[in-house]
Write a protein that holds these residues in place. Sequence first.
Motif, mmCIF file in Angstrom:
data_model
loop_
_atom_site.group_PDB
_atom_site.id
_atom_site.type_symbol
_atom_site.label_atom_id
_atom_site.label_comp_id
_atom_site.label_asym_id
_atom_site.label_seq_id
_atom_site.Cartn_x
_atom_site.Cartn_y
_atom_site.Cartn_z
ATOM 1 N N VAL A 78 1.835 2.050 -1.669
ATOM 2 C CA VAL A 78 0.744 2.016 -2.637
ATOM 3 C C VAL A 78 -0.542 2.461 -1.946
ATOM 4 O O VAL A 78 -0.721 2.231 -0.747
ATOM 5 C CB VAL A 78 0.547 0.605 -3.245
ATOM 6 C CG1 VAL A 78 1.746 0.214 -4.089
ATOM 7 C CG2 VAL A 78 0.285 -0.437 -2.168
ATOM 8 N N ALA A 79 -1.422 3.087 -2.714
ATOM 9 C CA ALA A 79 -2.719 3.499 -2.182
ATOM 10 C C ALA A 79 -3.591 2.266 -1.993
ATOM 11 O O ALA A 79 -3.598 1.359 -2.831
ATOM 12 C CB ALA A 79 -3.382 4.477 -3.141
ATOM 13 N N LEU A 80 -4.310 2.236 -0.880
ATOM 14 C CA LEU A 80 -5.242 1.144 -0.609
ATOM 15 C C LEU A 80 -6.619 1.500 -1.156
ATOM 16 O O LEU A 80 -7.027 2.667 -1.093
ATOM 17 C CB LEU A 80 -5.332 0.897 0.897
ATOM 18 C CG LEU A 80 -4.032 0.438 1.570
ATOM 19 C CD1 LEU A 80 -4.193 0.427 3.088
ATOM 20 C CD2 LEU A 80 -3.645 -0.943 1.065
ATOM 21 N N PRO A 81 -7.356 0.532 -1.684
ATOM 22 C CA PRO A 81 -8.671 0.824 -2.260
ATOM 23 C C PRO A 81 -9.640 1.451 -1.255
ATOM 24 O O PRO A 81 -10.450 2.296 -1.619
ATOM 25 C CB PRO A 81 -9.199 -0.534 -2.720
ATOM 26 C CG PRO A 81 -8.074 -1.485 -2.615
ATOM 27 C CD PRO A 81 -7.003 -0.869 -1.792
ATOM 28 N N GLU A 82 -9.552 1.066 0.013
ATOM 29 C CA GLU A 82 -10.457 1.592 1.029
ATOM 30 C C GLU A 82 -9.961 2.893 1.643
ATOM 31 O O GLU A 82 -10.572 3.427 2.563
ATOM 32 C CB GLU A 82 -10.698 0.542 2.126
ATOM 33 C CG GLU A 82 -9.470 0.154 2.912
ATOM 34 C CD GLU A 82 -8.610 -0.936 2.275
ATOM 35 O OE1 GLU A 82 -7.615 -1.317 2.920
ATOM 36 O OE2 GLU A 82 -8.907 -1.407 1.159
ATOM 37 N N GLY A 83 -8.838 3.402 1.155
ATOM 38 C CA GLY A 83 -8.232 4.628 1.677
ATOM 39 C C GLY A 83 -6.973 4.317 2.446
ATOM 40 O O GLY A 83 -6.777 3.204 2.911
ATOM 41 N N GLY A 84 -6.110 5.285 2.554
ATOM 42 C CA GLY A 84 -4.834 5.080 3.221
ATOM 43 C C GLY A 84 -3.802 4.493 2.281
ATOM 44 O O GLY A 84 -4.014 4.398 1.069
ATOM 45 N N VAL A 85 -2.669 4.106 2.859
ATOM 46 C CA VAL A 85 -1.572 3.562 2.057
ATOM 47 C C VAL A 85 -0.961 2.355 2.758
ATOM 48 O O VAL A 85 -1.093 2.175 3.964
ATOM 49 C CB VAL A 85 -0.460 4.609 1.810
ATOM 50 C CG1 VAL A 85 -0.984 5.823 1.094
ATOM 51 C CG2 VAL A 85 0.222 5.007 3.096
ATOM 52 N N ARG A 86 -0.272 1.538 1.969
ATOM 53 C CA ARG A 86 0.497 0.400 2.485
ATOM 54 C C ARG A 86 1.954 0.615 2.093
ATOM 55 O O ARG A 86 2.286 0.781 0.916
ATOM 56 C CB ARG A 86 0.006 -0.911 1.904
ATOM 57 C CG ARG A 86 0.895 -2.106 2.301
ATOM 58 C CD ARG A 86 0.305 -3.440 1.934
ATOM 59 N NE ARG A 86 -0.860 -3.629 2.788
ATOM 60 C CZ ARG A 86 -2.007 -4.150 2.353
ATOM 61 N NH1 ARG A 86 -2.144 -4.519 1.108
ATOM 62 N NH2 ARG A 86 -3.023 -4.280 3.190
ATOM 63 N N LEU A 87 2.832 0.609 3.069
ATOM 64 C CA LEU A 87 4.262 0.697 2.831
ATOM 65 C C LEU A 87 4.713 -0.602 2.167
ATOM 66 O O LEU A 87 4.266 -1.689 2.540
ATOM 67 C CB LEU A 87 4.990 0.910 4.163
ATOM 68 C CG LEU A 87 6.410 1.453 4.103
ATOM 69 C CD1 LEU A 87 6.447 2.815 3.447
ATOM 70 C CD2 LEU A 87 6.992 1.543 5.511
ATOM 71 N N THR A 88 5.601 -0.508 1.173
ATOM 72 C CA THR A 88 6.000 -1.698 0.412
ATOM 73 C C THR A 88 7.515 -1.903 0.396
ATOM 74 O O THR A 88 8.015 -2.636 -0.457
ATOM 75 C CB THR A 88 5.483 -1.606 -1.035
ATOM 76 O OG1 THR A 88 6.001 -0.414 -1.635
ATOM 77 C CG2 THR A 88 3.965 -1.615 -1.089
ATOM 78 N N THR A 89 8.224 -1.278 1.312
ATOM 79 C CA THR A 89 9.671 -1.431 1.361
ATOM 80 C C THR A 89 10.097 -1.917 2.739
ATOM 81 O O THR A 89 9.302 -1.967 3.681
ATOM 82 C CB THR A 89 10.383 -0.091 1.079
ATOM 83 O OG1 THR A 89 9.972 0.862 2.050
ATOM 84 C CG2 THR A 89 10.062 0.423 -0.313
ATOM 85 N N GLY A 90 11.365 -2.251 2.856
ATOM 86 C CA GLY A 90 11.913 -2.698 4.142
ATOM 87 C C GLY A 90 11.178 -3.897 4.671
ATOM 88 O O GLY A 90 10.919 -4.864 3.943
ATOM 89 N N ALA A 91 10.808 -3.866 5.941
ATOM 90 C CA ALA A 91 10.116 -4.985 6.581
ATOM 91 C C ALA A 91 8.719 -5.205 6.001
ATOM 92 O O ALA A 91 8.121 -6.257 6.187
ATOM 93 C CB ALA A 91 10.009 -4.738 8.084
ATOM 94 N N CYS A 92 8.202 -4.226 5.260
ATOM 95 C CA CYS A 92 6.867 -4.337 4.664
ATOM 96 C C CYS A 92 6.903 -4.845 3.221
ATOM 97 O O CYS A 92 5.852 -4.962 2.597
ATOM 98 C CB CYS A 92 6.166 -2.973 4.707
ATOM 99 S SG CYS A 92 5.834 -2.399 6.380
ATOM 100 N N ALA A 93 8.093 -5.128 2.713
ATOM 101 C CA ALA A 93 8.209 -5.585 1.320
ATOM 102 C C ALA A 93 7.633 -6.974 1.148
ATOM 103 O O ALA A 93 7.576 -7.768 2.018
ATOM 104 C CB ALA A 93 9.664 -5.574 0.874
#
Length: 92
Positions: free
Chosen positions: A77-92
Amino acid sequence: MRKIGFVVSALTLVSACALPPQSVSQQDIAKYEAAVASIGCDMAHESDYLPVELQTGLTREQVKDITKYQLAAGNAVALPEGGVRLTTGACA
């Protein structure tokens, strides 16, 4: 209400059609996911990209391509301050 349903359907179709970048393998994507998890799941700054590149052996362009793919596939998902956050695997 129909418009919302259409938009949701279209987004689902687009994410289902997301294709991995041609310059990387599924193994590269798995290494990317593990490396991103090791730095806290966010890819937003230079300090995030460098360790992922070092851990995976991928170029900056390949890391960017995988990040775009993860967004298109709904795995980030896109982060409000820029960049992205992974949301699957160990980051779910």
